[in-house]
Write a protein that holds these residues in place. Structure first.
Motif, short mmCIF file in Angstrom:
data_model
loop_
_atom_site.label_atom_id
_atom_site.label_comp_id
_atom_site.label_asym_id
_atom_site.label_seq_id
_atom_site.Cartn_x
_atom_site.Cartn_y
_atom_site.Cartn_z
N GLN A 132 -8.17 -55.33 -42.24
CA GLN A 132 -8.80 -56.47 -42.90
C GLN A 132 -9.93 -56.04 -43.83
N THR A 158 -7.37 -53.53 -50.15
CA THR A 158 -5.95 -53.74 -49.87
C THR A 158 -5.07 -52.56 -50.30
N ASP A 184 -5.77 -64.67 -40.21
CA ASP A 184 -5.92 -63.87 -41.42
C ASP A 184 -4.64 -63.06 -41.62
N LEU A 185 -4.11 -63.08 -42.82
CA LEU A 185 -2.81 -62.46 -43.08
C LEU A 185 -2.86 -60.95 -42.87
N LYS A 186 -3.94 -60.29 -43.30
CA LYS A 186 -4.02 -58.84 -43.14
C LYS A 186 -4.13 -58.46 -41.66
N PHE A 220 1.62 -55.64 -48.87
CA PHE A 220 0.21 -55.60 -49.26
C PHE A 220 0.05 -55.72 -50.77
N ILE A 242 0.07 -59.43 -51.20
CA ILE A 242 -1.18 -60.02 -50.70
C ILE A 242 -2.30 -59.88 -51.73
N SER A 243 -2.33 -58.78 -52.45
CA SER A 243 -3.40 -58.56 -53.43
C SER A 243 -3.34 -59.51 -54.61
N ARG A 252 -5.41 -64.92 -54.94
CA ARG A 252 -6.86 -64.73 -55.03
C ARG A 252 -7.58 -66.05 -55.25
N GLU A 296 -9.53 -61.71 -52.67
CA GLU A 296 -8.22 -62.01 -52.10
C GLU A 296 -8.32 -63.18 -51.12
N THR A 349 -6.84 -64.35 -48.06
CA THR A 349 -6.00 -63.85 -46.96
C THR A 349 -5.94 -64.81 -45.77
N TRP A 370 -2.56 -70.02 -48.04
CA TRP A 370 -1.20 -69.77 -48.50
C TRP A 370 -0.32 -71.01 -48.39
#
Length: 538
Positions: A291, A295, A352-354, A398, A401-402, A405, A410, A412, A417
């Motif tokens: 996290q 990224t 959190d996605l990460k 990833f 994901i970047s 924004r 980002e 996340t 989303w």
């Protein structure tokens, strides 16, 4: 006068330079990259470093291909028996080089984040906030008040480029790590790959404190893991009188010594390796570091470090401890089950996605361990194939994901989303395909990789473990599907994030990951053949 004893002249060990040329190219390129960083003006560093990094990986790849075409089937042991260059080593080197190329592209991109991911944010660069009525640039900051050390007015700020030599050194350490034929070389390679990663995790400037906290946690826990590895190395040396993997294997079969040193050393040694591979319960660094790190660095760690760690685990378990696998396999069963359960269950709770992908990596580490425990040629080839498939899918994830924004960087958080498919159906479609690949849905590389690993485990008498792995895989699929449902069937928030148009570098990296994920799911035969082209050499 006492006569001096005759001393035999020292002779240099034979070195097969053609076999280790890819490793020498990467480490030599890393040294040249340091010199570029030291002597070039700031504005010239980014193009020079990017060109050098791509050139180094290309030259290393060409030398690898040339050698692999004429390599002996049994492999070679060179550099005073410290490096074993066999078919699995060549496969892992090729995997690391291609994944390293994709990671370099993500790291070098300056279009997604103005100036790159390794510079201060627009607000931090401004010495005076933009007053009402002033002319602002595309980032919302008055160009006349931007700190000139980051670039000329109206130009993108200059990227911090020390990340490129760090990446090449880490990549070289990973290549040495998977080829190490003795534990001392493996330890040195472990430190060479780890120290640059500790530094790179703290280089993000958008969320500086979070990034630095991740770097400190990774460093402290990594130091503990290295200490475990080194203590295990010492115990095994005391048992076998050597740090070579083949000598340990010979001692394990033919020595009358107590096995306490042998299995105590293995336990400590494997802790250090499992830590690097994000295997639960030695995974505690993974969510925070994934996290907090930039990224592109997270993508590099998630893909390449997993390959390096399990390449070393394969070599240790199969060469040094293959003959004693009935003694340690029960404990490794427990570790694999813990990793799969921790990754699948705790992944369900993440917002959190990460962090969710971090727990996904813990679950995948458990699946990989199932294949690594199968002391058969199929166990080796299936694990190698899984590493390749997982690395490309994760790299592309990833990269995607970047691109999502908001004003803070980002986006996340999962709630951000919601309804993404309405804003960018192409990006949502790509992310859906990649998540299905991680879940192991047919026609993706994830399905083929899991099928290969589970088949190898069944062939080596681990049917109960395969059943548990299938259940964990089904549970883990839920949190991938949750993201897909969120993107397609939720309302888009009014203040939701924007989708950045990717630059050429990020586009190539994501496309590479998507294409490989598709091809390995549809036509995996060729790559499976390469993965099983030969066995490990000691």
């Amino acid at each position: 006068m006492i006569a001096l004893a005759q001393v035999a002249p020292l002779t240099a060990p034979p070195i097969d330079y053609a076999a280790i040329a890819p490793l020498l190219v990467v480490l030599g390129g890393a040294c040249v990259s340091v010199l570029l960083e030291a002597f070039l003006p700031r504005h010239q560093r980014w193009p020079a470093q990017v060109a050098l990094a791509v050139l180094v990986i290309a030259v290393a790849g060409i030398s690898l291909g040339v050698y692999a075409g004429a390599a002996p089937e049994a492999g070679v042991v060179t550099l005073a028996s410290t490096l074993a260059v066999d078919a699995p080593t060549l496969f892992l080197w090729g995997t690391l080089l291609v994944l390293g190329f994709g990671s370099i592209l993500l790291i070098a991109d300056r279009s997604v984040e103005p100036g790159g991911a390794f510079v201060a944010s627009a607000v931090e660069r401004a010495s005076v906030a933009a007053a009402p009525g002033t002319t602002t640039g595309p980032t919302g900051v008055d160009p006349e008040h931007v700190d000139r050390s980051y670039g000329a007015p109206g130009e993108a700020p200059t990227m911090q480029t020390e990340v490129f030599p760090f990446t090449l050194f880490a990549l070289g350490g990973m290549m040495a790590f998977v080829a190490a034929n003795d534990l001392l070389t493996m330890f040195v390679a472990l430190e060479v790959l780890s120290l640059p990663l500790y530094l790179m995790c703290g280089l993000a400037r958008r969320r500086r404190l979070l990034s630095q906290e991740a770097a400190v946690k990774y460093f402290l826990l990594g130091a503990f893991a290295s200490a475990f590895f080194l203590y295990g190395l010492a115990l095994l040396y005391g048992y076998a009188g050597s740090v070579k993997l083949t000598a340990i294997a010979t001692a394990a079969v033919g020595t009358p010594k107590s096995d306490a040193l042998l299995f105590g050393g293995l336990a400590l040694l494997i802790v250090g390796l499992l830590f690097k591979g994000s295997v639960g319960p030695f995974h505690t660094w993974t969510p925070d570091v994934y996290q907090g790190a930039p990224t592109p660095i997270t993508a590099f760690m998630a893909a390449c470090t997993k390959v390096a760690a399990f390449g070393a685990i394969l070599r240790v378990l199969h060469i040094a401890f293959g003959s004693t696998h009935w003694e340690w396999r029960g404990v490794m069963w427990a570790v694999a089950i813990a990793s799969m359960v921790i990754g699948a269950v705790l992944g369900l709770t993440q917002t959190d996605l990460k962090r969710m992908i971090a727990y996904s990596s813990v679950a995948h580490a458990g699946f990989l361990l199932v294949g690594a425990m199968a002391i058969t040629p199929e166990g080796v080839s299936s694990t190698l194939f899984y590493l390749l498939a997982y690395g490309f899918t994760t790299l592309a994830v990833f990269g995607v994901i970047s691109l999502v924004r908001n004003a803070d960087g980002e986006a996340t958080h999962l709630s951000q989303w919601a309804g993404l498919a309405k804003r960018s159906p192409i990006l949502a479609g790509v992310m859906t395909f990649l998540l299905l690949g991680l879940a192991g849905i047919p026609l993706t590389s994830g399905f083929t990789a899991k099928f290969a690993v589970f088949s190898a485990a069944l062939g080596d008498g681990m049917a109960p473990l395969v059943v548990i792995a299938l259940v964990a895989s089904a549970v883990a699929a839920f949190f991938y599907l949750r993201v897909i449902v969120l993107m397609y069937f939720s309302e888009t928030p009014a203040d939701g994030p924007t989708v950045t148009v990717p630059g050429a570098f990020t586009t190539v990296a994501i496309t590479l990951g998507v294409v490989v994920t598709l091809l390995l799911g549809v036509v995996p035969t060729l790559v499976l053949g390469w993965a099983g082209a030969g066995g490990l050499t000691g």
